[in-house]
Write an enzyme that holds these catalytic residues in place. Structure first.
Site, PDB file in Angstrom:
ATOM      1  N   GLY A  98       0.821  -1.196   0.000  1.00 26.52           N
ATOM      2  CA  GLY A  98       0.000   0.000   0.000  1.00 26.52           C
ATOM      3  C   GLY A  98       0.860   1.252   0.000  1.00 26.52           C
ATOM      4  O   GLY A  98       0.544   2.247  -0.657  1.00 26.52           O
ATOM      5  N   THR A  99       1.966   1.195   0.723  1.00 25.16           N
ATOM      6  CA  THR A  99       2.890   2.333   0.756  1.00 25.16           C
ATOM      7  C   THR A  99       3.412   2.645  -0.640  1.00 25.16           C
ATOM      8  O   THR A  99       3.445   3.804  -1.066  1.00 25.16           O
ATOM      9  CB  THR A  99       4.049   2.022   1.720  1.00 25.16           C
ATOM     10  OG1 THR A  99       3.522   1.971   3.049  1.00 25.16           O
ATOM     11  CG2 THR A  99       5.136   3.068   1.651  1.00 25.16           C
ATOM     12  N   GLN A 124      -7.970   1.205   4.659  1.00 26.30           N
ATOM     13  CA  GLN A 124      -8.759   0.682   5.771  1.00 26.30           C
ATOM     14  C   GLN A 124     -10.180   0.322   5.375  1.00 26.30           C
ATOM     15  O   GLN A 124     -10.816  -0.514   6.012  1.00 26.30           O
ATOM     16  CB  GLN A 124      -8.784   1.695   6.930  1.00 26.30           C
ATOM     17  CG  GLN A 124      -7.432   1.887   7.615  1.00 26.30           C
ATOM     18  CD  GLN A 124      -6.940   0.634   8.334  1.00 26.30           C
ATOM     19  OE1 GLN A 124      -7.711  -0.262   8.667  1.00 26.30           O
ATOM     20  NE2 GLN A 124      -5.633   0.547   8.550  1.00 26.30           N
ATOM     21  N   SER A 157      -4.161  -1.924   0.273  1.00 28.31           N
ATOM     22  CA  SER A 157      -3.107  -2.827   0.728  1.00 28.31           C
ATOM     23  C   SER A 157      -3.730  -4.151   1.172  1.00 28.31           C
ATOM     24  O   SER A 157      -4.614  -4.175   2.023  1.00 28.31           O
ATOM     25  CB  SER A 157      -2.408  -2.158   1.908  1.00 28.31           C
ATOM     26  OG  SER A 157      -1.485  -3.032   2.492  1.00 28.31           O
ATOM     27  N   ALA A 158      -3.243  -5.257   0.589  1.00 24.72           N
ATOM     28  CA  ALA A 158      -3.909  -6.548   0.795  1.00 24.72           C
ATOM     29  C   ALA A 158      -3.833  -7.060   2.225  1.00 24.72           C
ATOM     30  O   ALA A 158      -4.756  -7.707   2.714  1.00 24.72           O
ATOM     31  CB  ALA A 158      -3.320  -7.589  -0.161  1.00 24.72           C
ATOM     32  N   HIS A 159      -2.731  -6.780   2.934  1.00 28.15           N
ATOM     33  CA  HIS A 159      -2.605  -7.372   4.266  1.00 28.15           C
ATOM     34  C   HIS A 159      -3.554  -6.710   5.264  1.00 28.15           C
ATOM     35  O   HIS A 159      -3.684  -7.175   6.395  1.00 28.15           O
ATOM     36  CB  HIS A 159      -1.156  -7.338   4.761  1.00 28.15           C
ATOM     37  CG  HIS A 159      -0.688  -5.992   5.198  1.00 28.15           C
ATOM     38  ND1 HIS A 159      -0.589  -5.644   6.525  1.00 28.15           N
ATOM     39  CD2 HIS A 159      -0.302  -4.915   4.492  1.00 28.15           C
ATOM     40  CE1 HIS A 159      -0.149  -4.402   6.607  1.00 28.15           C
ATOM     41  NE2 HIS A 159       0.040  -3.938   5.389  1.00 28.15           N
ATOM     42  N   CYS A 208       5.091   7.619  23.921  1.00 29.05           N
ATOM     43  CA  CYS A 208       5.863   6.834  24.873  1.00 29.05           C
ATOM     44  C   CYS A 208       5.795   5.350  24.544  1.00 29.05           C
ATOM     45  O   CYS A 208       5.503   4.524  25.382  1.00 29.05           O
ATOM     46  CB  CYS A 208       5.395   7.134  26.287  1.00 29.05           C
ATOM     47  SG  CYS A 208       3.653   7.549  26.408  1.00 29.05           S
TER      48      CYS A 208
END
Lengths: 492, 492
Positions: free
Chosen positions: B69-70, B177, B194-196, B320
């Site tokens: 996807g990136t 998403q 993005s497939a995952h 954090c």
């Protein structure tokens, strides 16, 4: 079906499938996450990196998993050029690199950089001295393959790395074809490889960047893989790649010896049993599994098709295949015949019986293709070209088989004849030349008009193979970018 | 272990594994080759493309399979910007896009372009009117997610696409998403996914570029995937991605309703049962499977760890956590609390019993983390902060729980007190503020010195949650880039 196209993509190794499935269950989460699934994925990734780095001869923190060999090359080249931009913007590559490298060089030129090529000899091998000369002070990066993907010739990578080291220029080695057989020796700075070439899965490339090499990641920032491969990884594929590389390396030496023997057999037999055939690539300094030859008066696509019907999957660097209109840049750079080109690359499982079957099929398939091209209505058969082969398979190349048509045979004085092959695809221009020349008196000149780019390579290659004199090429106005007149003198 | 981090990476769908294995045998060859194995691979690739395009609502020839996807986002953005370079070099993105988009915007700025951001409201949603205003004539591309990956808020994509269409600016939708739940409606020009994220394998992204959209492939030339995804594909992964998308879409509506109900339950119960907790994101216009909340006086990493010990894998946008030093840019853009941030994203298989177990664990884990931070030696417990929660879980937020230390309680006149939290990580600066303020008379001012970037977000958020007056921030010389003094007046 017998698959002889391992240099394009190797059949998957059984270990790759096993490793993939194991990692499928364990390695689907994001390795950058802190939770149990993420840490488990991270462990798999780290182990794959350590194992693979060990097999490449680099440190784990020098190795990034990319999504393909092409990506590894693109990123390696762009990152090095960006990192050394202050030194200069000159990229130096061999003329026989993979198209991914040459396309990266084009992109670099388009972006204002310069790129130069080191030419190979007729075996496809570049000379260390030529690299030495070409390494100017403004050279930002040199790129050389460990071995050629089309003709199998090995490059003097270790020596070129030394010369580059002395000149202070990093050397990127494209090791895609050789990595299954062993690590790349020497002081290379970057190395690229591709898992599907060794029986690993698609979607995994390797990019090693040795410590001390200047490198500026060329893509938008991303934390994965040292910034050299953005995006969520295919972890099961990475694990499968690492496991299968280890597996193929385990018996690489014995397998290389075995396949090397089969390749030697193909070289010998094809040269002996297929008339007017040129086996290309270096005879000794070569990959164990690749052998390539070109056949006059035949077109690559028809050969692929004919061999396919006989049950063999091979590939071709000829221009006359449907996916391309220009002959392989590798054959062009070597200056060898491109028509009727066939690359045979044996996968690891190849048996002697399969190779024997292939060697029986090749002369038959080549002859059939030649007969078809020389069919009624002005084919080579009329010139006695194809018929001569059919009658005398394996006959030594003599003028006898070049007996010309009756109407030209009687001419006594040298003449200049024009053959118009405009608009006709390879191998027709060469066939027309081969038909016309033998009918003319010795000393006569044939001027072949052709606009197929392959003619530029294949007409001189034909002359050399047939012992005729190639006089040169003149551009032909109005006949397109590849339109030329090629002049050949009958010298015997 | 119960995995509640599906928005990061979804557990693989069983169909993906089956499809992968089938294609492993059939789809390992190069689909660009003409031989039988290549043609077989090509058929698989074509079928995957047709099926996936159908589910996205585009044409097969508009869809490229990328390696993540990136990559789809990077290529989509770079290709659009290059294709519309003559129009202008301005990129417009929402401030809550995925970091891959923001990093591409940074790279564009570094290359001489400009990039502007459209800010969201406190629910994370951007306003169509703001897009309208921001679409200047020199805007080359607009990028908007269909729904936010951290807080689940849906964006008005269809309306923004209309506004962009009218302005003649292409809109790239990051649908990573939402694609598992349905196609993206409207006149978008580009789409990335993005497939995952839907239970497909890693290593597969989608980039759709609708016909008529100006696009110049940004990488070195490559013939695969319309020049938008160079390199040898992972065909089994592509096939698995296509098959699993079809499978998840088949029952997307019922699953969305079921998970949506569980998410609603988490929102209600966390808000009611965890004191000083802020549930973030739009209450209705949201993804069915994502819910996010932040907890005052707690640090994200400790919460992740505590929930992990209880058997739950979640993620955090807090600063954090060990992988980052700044709070999530999404929470920052929304202006909501970032400390003690927990994102829960339910995979498809999640049961009501698992969610119930989680809801039982959360108050306990949060209280334990707060108690630890407020331990001996000046912790929040001394100020009665943590102790108050422990005594009155679910108690309404009143001044009563802010009873200060005895030595300050007697002061009658407004004072100005300085709290030095320099060098201390989130949530300590806020804890120190919470300890100091209630002990001072109403009208008094506490000046908190802090150099943790999260304080910039969390001190104002604390003021809003506790009904105290945030006076503003002053840069603090010599205290690093994030060093500031934050002034807060006790108003009740």
């Amino acid at each position: 079906m017998t698959y002889f196209d391992a240099a394009s993509s190797a059949p998957p190794h059984p270990v790759a499938r096993e490793a993939f499935l194991a990692a499928w269950e364990e390695g689907w989460a994001d390795p950058a996450r802190l939770h149990r699934e993420g840490r488990r994925a991270r462990l798999l990734l780290d182990a794959a990196r350590e194992g693979t780095a060990d097999l490449l001869g680099c440190r784990p923190d020098e190795l990034s998993f990319t999504t393909s060999g092409t990506r590894a090359l693109h990123t390696g080249i762009a990152g090095s050029l960006a990192g050394r931009r202050r030194v200069g913007r000159r990229l130096l590559v061999s003329a026989v690199e993979h198209s991914a490298v040459l396309h990266a060089a084009e992109a670099h030129r388009a972006a204002g950089g310069t790129a130069a090529e080191v030419a190979p000899d007729r075996t496809g091998r570049t000379a260390v001295a030529d690299w030495s000369t070409a390494l100017t002070p403004d050279t930002a990066l040199a790129v050389l393959q460990s071995a050629n993907h089309e003709v199998g010739t090995e490059q003097p990578v270790e020596e070129v790395a030394e010369v580059c080291g002395t000149a202070g220029v990093p050397l990127l080695v494209d090791a895609a074809q050789s990595v299954p057989w062993g690590p790349v020796a020497g002081r290379w700075s970057l190395l690229a490889a591709s898992a599907h070439k060794w029986g690993g899965p698609g979607g995994v490339g390797l990019l090693a960047v040795r410590k001390g090499t200047r490198f500026a990641p060329p893509e938008p920032h991303d934390e994965r893989e040292a910034g050299r491969a953005p995006g969520f990884p295919s972890l099961p594929a990475v694990v499968a790649a690492a496991a299968s590389l280890r597996a193929v390396r385990a018996d690489a030496d014995t397998e290389a010896a075995r396949l090397g023997e089969l390749v030697r057999l193909v070289r010998e037999r094809v040269e002996r049993e297929v008339p007017d055939c040129q086996v290309v690539g270096h005879p000794e300094l070569r990959l164990p599994h690749v052998v390539t030859f070109s056949c006059l008066y035949a077109d690559g696509e028809a050969l692929l098709d004919g061999l396919g019907r006989e049950g063999f999957s091979v590939s071709s660097g000829s221009s006359c295949t449907s996916s391309t209109l220009t002959p392989s840049h590798v054959l062009r750079a070597m200056g060898v015949l491109s028509e009727g080109n066939v690359r045979v690359s044996l996968p690891r499982s190849t048996t002697a019986a399969e190779v024997e079957r292939f060697l029986t099929a090749v002369p038959r398939v080549v002859a059939a293709v030649r007969d078809r091209l020389a069919g009624p209505g002005g084919g080579a058969a009329e010139a006695g070209v194809s018929a001569a082969w059919a009658r005398h398979p394996g006959a030594p190349e003599t003028g006898a088989s070049d007996a010309g048509p009756a109407e030209l045979a009687g001419a006594a004085e040298a003449a200049e004849v024009e053959v118009d092959a405009l608009g006709r695809r390879c191998p027709i221009p060469v066939i027309e030349l081969a038909k016309a020349l033998p009918g003319l008196p010795v000393g006569s000149v044939v001027r072949v008009l052709a606009d197929d780019a392959a003619a530029r390579l294949d007409i001189p290659a034909w002359c050399e193979m047939r012992g005729q004199e190639y006089l040169g090429e003149e551009p032909l106005a109005g006949a397109g970018p590849a339109g030329s007149a090629y002049r050949v003198r009958r010298s015997r």
